[in-house]
Design a protein around this motif. Structure first.
Motif, PDB file in Angstrom:
ATOM      1  N   LEU A  29       0.846  -1.189   0.000  1.00 31.66           N
ATOM      2  CA  LEU A  29       0.000   0.000   0.000  1.00 31.66           C
ATOM      3  C   LEU A  29       0.878   1.234   0.000  1.00 31.66           C
ATOM      4  N   ASP A  30       0.430   2.297  -0.667  1.00 32.11           N
ATOM      5  CA  ASP A  30       1.188   3.545  -0.622  1.00 32.11           C
ATOM      6  C   ASP A  30       0.864   4.285   0.671  1.00 32.11           C
ATOM      7  N   GLU A  86      -1.018   6.640   1.240  1.00 32.02           N
ATOM      8  CA  GLU A  86      -2.429   7.008   1.341  1.00 32.02           C
ATOM      9  C   GLU A  86      -3.307   5.790   1.613  1.00 32.02           C
ATOM     10  N   GLY A  87      -2.705   4.611   1.679  1.00 32.62           N
ATOM     11  CA  GLY A  87      -3.463   3.393   1.908  1.00 32.62           C
ATOM     12  C   GLY A  87      -4.026   2.769   0.656  1.00 32.62           C
ATOM     13  N   GLN A  88      -3.585   3.250  -0.516  1.00 34.65           N
ATOM     14  CA  GLN A  88      -4.054   2.699  -1.783  1.00 34.65           C
ATOM     15  C   GLN A  88      -3.181   1.517  -2.197  1.00 34.65           C
ATOM     16  N   GLU A  89      -3.802   0.455  -2.629  1.00 35.71           N
ATOM     17  CA  GLU A  89      -3.051  -0.721  -3.060  1.00 35.71           C
ATOM     18  C   GLU A  89      -2.324  -0.419  -4.362  1.00 35.71           C
ATOM     19  N   ILE A  90      -1.020  -0.719  -4.386  1.00 36.64           N
ATOM     20  CA  ILE A  90      -0.260  -0.507  -5.613  1.00 36.64           C
ATOM     21  C   ILE A  90       0.324  -1.802  -6.165  1.00 36.64           C
TER      22      ILE A  90
END
Length: 69
Positions: free
Chosen positions: A42-43, A45-49
């Motif tokens: 996760l980045d 910001e909590g976004q899965e990458i």
């Protein structure tokens, strides 16, 4: 995993989630984890990458994390 935790210290937080507990089951639902092991990056910001079901190559995880700005 222990070696990965040491290698990434200061760059990333490596977490292990126990899917047998209620918190782990909740996290598995939130992250759509259906198989074990599942590695997710996760980045900030909590976004899965990045995601890999199964055992990824350790150097691949390090490359993915190193590429996060």
């Amino acid at each position: 995993m222990d070696g990965l935790e040491r290698k990434l210290r200061g760059q990333a937080l490596v977490m292990r989630i126990d899917l047998n507990g209620s918190a782990g089951r909740d996290m598995a639902r939130r992250l759509s984890i259906h198989s074990v092991p599942t590695f997710i990056v996760l980045d900030g910001e909590g976004q899965e990458i990045w995601r890999k079901v199964g055992f990824p190559n350790r150097s691949t995880i390090i490359e993915v994390i190193s590429g996060i700005s």
